[in-house]
Design an enzyme around this catalytic site. Structure first.
Site, short mmCIF file in Angstrom:
data_model
loop_
_atom_site.label_atom_id
_atom_site.label_comp_id
_atom_site.label_asym_id
_atom_site.label_seq_id
_atom_site.Cartn_x
_atom_site.Cartn_y
_atom_site.Cartn_z
N ARG A 173 0.85 -1.18 0.00
CA ARG A 173 0.00 0.00 0.00
C ARG A 173 0.88 1.23 0.00
O ARG A 173 1.70 1.41 0.90
CB ARG A 173 -0.86 -0.06 1.27
CG ARG A 173 -2.09 0.74 1.21
CD ARG A 173 -2.96 0.43 2.40
NE ARG A 173 -2.37 0.89 3.66
CZ ARG A 173 -3.09 1.27 4.69
NH1 ARG A 173 -4.41 1.22 4.65
NH2 ARG A 173 -2.52 1.67 5.80
N ASP B 181 0.95 -2.27 12.17
CA ASP B 181 1.30 -2.72 10.82
C ASP B 181 1.60 -4.22 10.88
O ASP B 181 2.61 -4.63 11.47
CB ASP B 181 2.52 -1.94 10.31
CG ASP B 181 2.82 -2.26 8.86
OD1 ASP B 181 3.04 -3.46 8.55
OD2 ASP B 181 2.83 -1.35 8.03
N THR C 286 -0.84 7.61 -0.93
CA THR C 286 -2.16 7.51 -1.58
C THR C 286 -3.04 6.43 -0.96
O THR C 286 -4.25 6.41 -1.17
CB THR C 286 -2.00 7.17 -3.07
OG1 THR C 286 -1.41 5.86 -3.17
CG2 THR C 286 -1.10 8.17 -3.79
C1 PRP Z 1 -1.07 -4.26 4.66
C2 PRP Z 1 -1.97 -5.46 4.86
C3 PRP Z 1 -2.85 -5.39 3.64
C4 PRP Z 1 -3.00 -3.92 3.41
C5 PRP Z 1 -4.35 -3.51 3.90
O1 PRP Z 1 -0.06 -4.55 3.76
O2 PRP Z 1 -1.28 -6.67 4.98
O3 PRP Z 1 -2.31 -6.05 2.50
O4 PRP Z 1 -1.97 -3.27 4.17
O5 PRP Z 1 -4.61 -2.19 3.59
P1 PRP Z 1 -5.77 -1.75 2.59
O6 PRP Z 1 -6.98 -2.55 2.92
O7 PRP Z 1 -5.93 -0.30 2.89
O8 PRP Z 1 -5.29 -2.00 1.19
P2 PRP Z 1 1.08 -3.48 3.42
O9 PRP Z 1 0.62 -2.58 2.32
O10 PRP Z 1 1.53 -2.82 4.69
O11 PRP Z 1 2.22 -4.37 2.77
P3 PRP Z 1 3.24 -5.37 3.47
O12 PRP Z 1 2.44 -6.56 3.98
O13 PRP Z 1 4.15 -5.77 2.35
O14 PRP Z 1 3.94 -4.65 4.58
N1 URA Z 2 -2.24 -2.46 7.10
C1 URA Z 2 -1.79 -2.88 8.30
O1 URA Z 2 -0.83 -3.67 8.39
N2 URA Z 2 -2.37 -2.40 9.41
C2 URA Z 2 -3.40 -1.56 9.35
O2 URA Z 2 -3.92 -1.17 10.42
C3 URA Z 2 -3.88 -1.13 8.11
C4 URA Z 2 -3.27 -1.61 6.99
#
Ligand code: PRP
Ligand code: URA
Length: 221
Positions: A116, A212, A120
């Site tokens: 993500r 996170d 944005t």
């Molecule tokens: C986190 C989570 C989801 C996403 C959720 O991943 O594991 O994939 O955010 O957010 P959304 O519903 O607003 O799209 P992240 O983008 O942090 O990636 P990562 O697991 O590689 O750290």
């Molecule tokens: N992705 C995460 O890992 N945690 C949140 O709370 C939202 C998005």
């Protein structure tokens, strides 16, 4: 219903199932606790995923198969119907599929890489590798966090573009915004989660949430 609370979204007619089992809720609370370290968090995420899978796979088909026990012949239920695929949204969904594949070792495993964009909050795709026969499989898509829903909506589209027809989304935490986004884009996809939280903060993080998920699983922050 004791184990799970099912709600039908009146707009989309899709199903959100919250698994209320006390063991799962206790483990989720430990995950939420900011004092929980990386090793324990990762173990808990796997355990919670197993308990979610138990509910998500409740409607798998079985057929009676005849064989001998050490005592007598009988007919006993064995899994039948479509084969399974577990697909992780990277990174955080990986810990979920790695736990669940031990429960269903014949399942094939796919990966969809998305992160993500912090500004944005839109998903950025960087990888996809799926079982070639995914069209004929029941797909369980895993991601611990359903926040804005952007990542899940994009991942489900990737699965559908590859031919997948039967998809369930397994999450640990969801918020109403994310559920609405998935149901608007993919009304055929049911969601299984451990809890539905209040909403999102200004940075798109789930409140009260657990932080996170990727960083807590892999210790990257
Ligand atoms: C986190 C989570 C989801 C996403 C959720 O991943 O594991 O994939 O955010 O957010 P959304 O519903 O607003 O799209 P992240 O983008 O942090 O990636 P990562 O697991 O590689 O750290
Ligand atoms: N992705 C995460 O890992 N945690 C949140 O709370 C939202 C998005």
């Amino acid at each position: 219903m004791n184990a799970a609370l099912s709600a039908v979204d009146p707009v989309a007619q899709a199903q959100v199932t919250l698994v209320k089992h006390p063991l799962l809720q206790h483990k989720l609370s430990l995950m939420r606790d900011a004092r929980t370290g990386v090793k324990e968090f990762r173990e808990l995420a796997g355990e919670v995923s197993l308990l979610l899978a138990y509910e998500a796979m409740r409607d798998l088909e079985t057929d009676l198969v005849g064989f001998d026990t050490p005592i007598e012949h009988g007919e006993f239920p064995m899994l039948s119907g479509k084969k399974l695929a577990l697909v992780a949204i990277l990174r955080a969904g990986l810990v979920m599929t790695e736990a669940v594949v031990d429960l269903v070792p014949a399942a094939k495993v796919g990966h969809i890489g998305l992160y993500r964009d912090p500004q944005t909050l839109k998903p950025v795709a960087y990888y996809a590798k799926l079982p070639q026969d995914i069209a004929g499989r029941r797909v369980f898509l895993t991601d611990p966090m359903l926040a804005t829903g952007g990542s899940a909506v994009a991942a489900i589209q990737t699965l559908k573009d590859a031919g997948a027809q039967s998809i369930k989304l397994m999450c640990i935490l969801v918020v109403p915004e994310g559920v609405a986004a998935v149901h608007a884009a993919h009304p055929d996809v049911d969601i299984i989660a451990a809890a539905i939280d209040k909403g999102l903060n200004d940075h798109g993080y789930i409140v009260p949430g657990l932080g996170d998920a990727g960083d807590r699983i892999y210790g990257t922050k």
